[in-house]
Scaffold this motif. Structure first.
Motif, PDB file in Angstrom:
ATOM      1  N   UNK A 290       0.842  -1.215   0.000  1.00 41.08           N
ATOM      2  CA  UNK A 290       0.000   0.000   0.000  1.00 41.08           C
ATOM      3  C   UNK A 290       0.864   1.246   0.000  1.00 41.08           C
ATOM      4  N   UNK A 291       0.291   2.277  -0.536  1.00 36.32           N
ATOM      5  CA  UNK A 291       0.977   3.576  -0.524  1.00 36.32           C
ATOM      6  C   UNK A 291      -0.048   4.674  -0.782  1.00 36.32           C
ATOM      7  N   UNK A 292       0.280   5.896  -0.373  1.00 31.31           N
ATOM      8  CA  UNK A 292      -0.572   7.063  -0.597  1.00 31.31           C
ATOM      9  C   UNK A 292       0.258   8.190  -1.199  1.00 31.31           C
ATOM     10  N   UNK A 293      -0.448   9.082  -1.891  1.00 31.83           N
ATOM     11  CA  UNK A 293       0.221  10.261  -2.448  1.00 31.83           C
ATOM     12  C   UNK A 293      -0.802  11.380  -2.599  1.00 31.83           C
ATOM     13  N   UNK A 294      -0.345  12.607  -2.370  1.00 33.06           N
ATOM     14  CA  UNK A 294      -1.208  13.791  -2.496  1.00 33.06           C
ATOM     15  C   UNK A 294      -0.669  14.687  -3.599  1.00 33.06           C
ATOM     16  N   UNK A 295      -1.531  15.007  -4.526  1.00 29.52           N
ATOM     17  CA  UNK A 295      -1.174  15.875  -5.637  1.00 29.52           C
ATOM     18  C   UNK A 295      -2.389  16.724  -6.020  1.00 29.52           C
ATOM     19  N   UNK A 296      -2.164  17.666  -6.914  1.00 29.73           N
ATOM     20  CA  UNK A 296      -3.241  18.559  -7.317  1.00 29.73           C
ATOM     21  C   UNK A 296      -4.200  17.906  -8.309  1.00 29.73           C
ATOM     22  N   UNK A 297      -3.775  16.831  -8.960  1.00 30.69           N
ATOM     23  CA  UNK A 297      -4.643  16.098  -9.877  1.00 30.69           C
ATOM     24  C   UNK A 297      -4.630  14.624  -9.506  1.00 30.69           C
ATOM     25  N   UNK A 298      -5.713  13.930  -9.886  1.00 33.78           N
ATOM     26  CA  UNK A 298      -5.797  12.497  -9.596  1.00 33.78           C
ATOM     27  C   UNK A 298      -4.696  11.725 -10.313  1.00 33.78           C
ATOM     28  N   UNK A 299      -4.443  12.074 -11.572  1.00 35.55           N
ATOM     29  CA  UNK A 299      -3.468  11.330 -12.374  1.00 35.55           C
ATOM     30  C   UNK A 299      -2.080  11.368 -11.754  1.00 35.55           C
ATOM     31  N   UNK A 300      -1.651  12.561 -11.335  1.00 36.59           N
ATOM     32  CA  UNK A 300      -0.328  12.674 -10.723  1.00 36.59           C
ATOM     33  C   UNK A 300      -0.275  11.946  -9.384  1.00 36.59           C
ATOM     34  N   UNK A 301      -1.383  12.004  -8.618  1.00 39.20           N
ATOM     35  CA  UNK A 301      -1.408  11.305  -7.333  1.00 39.20           C
ATOM     36  C   UNK A 301      -1.372   9.786  -7.535  1.00 39.20           C
ATOM     37  N   UNK A 302      -2.087   9.285  -8.582  1.00 36.41           N
ATOM     38  CA  UNK A 302      -2.047   7.854  -8.898  1.00 36.41           C
ATOM     39  C   UNK A 302      -0.630   7.415  -9.253  1.00 36.41           C
ATOM     40  N   UNK A 303       0.039   8.149 -10.119  1.00 35.33           N
ATOM     41  CA  UNK A 303       1.405   7.802 -10.531  1.00 35.33           C
ATOM     42  C   UNK A 303       2.363   7.798  -9.346  1.00 35.33           C
ATOM     43  N   UNK A 304       2.234   8.778  -8.467  1.00 32.60           N
ATOM     44  CA  UNK A 304       3.142   8.849  -7.333  1.00 32.60           C
ATOM     45  C   UNK A 304       2.913   7.696  -6.358  1.00 32.60           C
ATOM     46  N   UNK A 305       1.634   7.357  -6.080  1.00 29.73           N
ATOM     47  CA  UNK A 305       1.356   6.229  -5.183  1.00 29.73           C
ATOM     48  C   UNK A 305       1.845   4.926  -5.798  1.00 29.73           C
ATOM     49  N   UNK A 306       1.622   4.734  -7.121  1.00 28.72           N
ATOM     50  CA  UNK A 306       2.091   3.522  -7.806  1.00 28.72           C
ATOM     51  C   UNK A 306       3.619   3.455  -7.816  1.00 28.72           C
ATOM     52  N   UNK A 307       4.259   4.627  -8.035  1.00 29.49           N
ATOM     53  CA  UNK A 307       5.736   4.661  -8.033  1.00 29.49           C
ATOM     54  C   UNK A 307       6.288   4.196  -6.691  1.00 29.49           C
ATOM     55  N   UNK A 308       5.697   4.608  -5.600  1.00 24.26           N
ATOM     56  CA  UNK A 308       6.176   4.222  -4.277  1.00 24.26           C
ATOM     57  C   UNK A 308       6.044   2.714  -4.060  1.00 24.26           C
ATOM     58  N   UNK A 309       4.970   2.124  -4.572  1.00 24.19           N
ATOM     59  CA  UNK A 309       4.806   0.677  -4.441  1.00 24.19           C
ATOM     60  C   UNK A 309       5.831  -0.039  -5.324  1.00 24.19           C
ATOM     61  N   UNK A 310       6.031   0.482  -6.533  1.00 21.25           N
ATOM     62  CA  UNK A 310       7.009  -0.135  -7.438  1.00 21.25           C
ATOM     63  C   UNK A 310       8.411  -0.121  -6.821  1.00 21.25           C
ATOM     64  N   UNK A 311       8.753   0.961  -6.148  1.00 19.26           N
ATOM     65  CA  UNK A 311      10.058   1.051  -5.485  1.00 19.26           C
ATOM     66  C   UNK A 311      10.133   0.026  -4.364  1.00 19.26           C
ATOM     67  N   UNK A 312       9.098  -0.098  -3.541  1.00 20.48           N
ATOM     68  CA  UNK A 312       9.086  -1.039  -2.426  1.00 20.48           C
ATOM     69  C   UNK A 312       9.170  -2.484  -2.922  1.00 20.48           C
ATOM     70  N   UNK A 313       8.471  -2.744  -4.076  1.00 21.67           N
ATOM     71  CA  UNK A 313       8.477  -4.100  -4.607  1.00 21.67           C
ATOM     72  C   UNK A 313       9.770  -4.398  -5.359  1.00 21.67           C
TER      73      UNK A 313
END
Length: 320
Positions: A290-313
């Motif tokens: 799991x991961x969370x991210x806060x951004x001004x748009x949904x798309x950027x927040x989705x990419x950032x949360x996914x990036x954090x999971x990809x790094x952890x995995x």
């Protein structure tokens, strides 16, 4: 500051407001109706809930084409009252607009006001109610009382027309003057009552309308909204967002057992409210990430949360 819709609603409330009883100011004496036939129409009229009409050619009429009816008298009478009130309002309010003056004029000529004048002049005693109608509401009675006053004004108008017509055609005084009766037109001694009485009504109506407007405004006071500020965007977000580009797609194509789940919520009260996106994924071994991210748009927040999971995995390096 009230919205146009709110202002329109407040005005509608003022228009619908029913004035309290008039104070006991003096009224000018009513001129006498010189035509007995016209006065008989008022006395013989029977008030019913529904008046029967008969079809005459293409028009619904109450009587023959050459006969006056109660309906005609009170319709003409109301038109005259309305014209007089409008003219008076133009003289009283030099800059007449759709506003205070029009509200005062409207309340002066409405049924609830005219019915009070009917009672003051004791004209309500001339109303004949249909005995077959067992229930009369306060609104019904007020409407009928107002119609009697209007009919009386209409009868005065037709009576005056008849007097002028007789004097003009015969070149002599009217029959009323010949018989020694007083002239039915308003005398100079009566005219001085009209303006003071009208002004008293104006002051009373204005005072009551201002009170009602104040009551409405107080009852609809809304708390002042706190001025919203802009969300402070950290400078580090721009570089991090560049690194996170494509991370959502990468996570989508990774072999997972239960797929991806994203959650979305706007956080805080800002002019530019940001989105917080949560991301959860279960890998082939059943491990949950799991991961969370806060951004001004949904798309950027989705990419950032996914990036954090990809790094952890271990799918990508943190500095890639």
């Amino acid at each position: 500051m009230s919205s146009p819709q709110q202002h329109r609603w407040d005005v509608d409330q003022i228009v619908a407001y029913r004035l309290p009883p008039y104070p006991p100011f003096d009224l000018p004496p009513l001129p006498r109706i010189s035509d007995p036939a016209l006065e008989e129409i008022i006395d013989s009229n029977v008030s019913t809930e529904l008046r029967s009409l008969r079809l005459d050619k293409d028009l619904f009429v109450m009587d023959g084409p050459d006969q006056k009816s109660f309906e005609e008298l009170h319709t003409v009478g109301f038109a005259l009252i309305e014209a007089i009130a409008t003219t008076w309002a133009h003289d009283r309010y030099r800059h007449f607009r759709q506003g205070e003056a029009n509200l005062v004029r409207s309340h002066m000529i409405r049924k609830s006001s005219l019915s009070q004048l009917t009672v003051r002049y004791n004209l309500h005693t001339r109303i004949n109610f249909d005995p077959n109608v067992s229930v009369w509401s306060e609104v019904d009675i007020g409407r009928i009382q107002a119609e009697v006053f209007e009919a009386y004004i209409g009868a005065l108008y037709y009576s005056l027309l008849g007097t002028i017509h007789t004097a003009t055609n015969n070149g002599e005084k009217s029959k009323e003057v010949e018989d020694g009766h007083e002239d039915t037109s308003l005398s100079s001694t009566e005219e001085h009552f009209i303006v003071p009485t009208t002004l008293e009504m104006d002051r009373f109506i204005n005072y009551e309308l201002q009170r009602e407007k104040k009551r409405i405004s107080i009852s609809h006071i809304r708390p002042i909204k706190e001025e919203l500020k802009r969300f402070p965007i950290p400078d580090s977000w721009e570089r991090a967002d560049e690194l996170a580009k494509g991370s959502k797609t990468l996570l989508d194509i990774t072999s997972v057992r239960e797929g991806l789940v994203y959650t979305y919520v706007q956080v805080g009260s800002w002019v530019n409210t940001p989105w917080k996106v949560g991301c959860k994924v279960v890998d082939v071994d059943g491990r949950e990430w799991t991961a969370e991210a806060t951004r001004m748009t949904k798309k950027k927040a989705e990419n950032m949360a996914a990036w954090r999971i990809c790094v952890e995995m271990g799918l990508i390096a943190e500095d890639d």
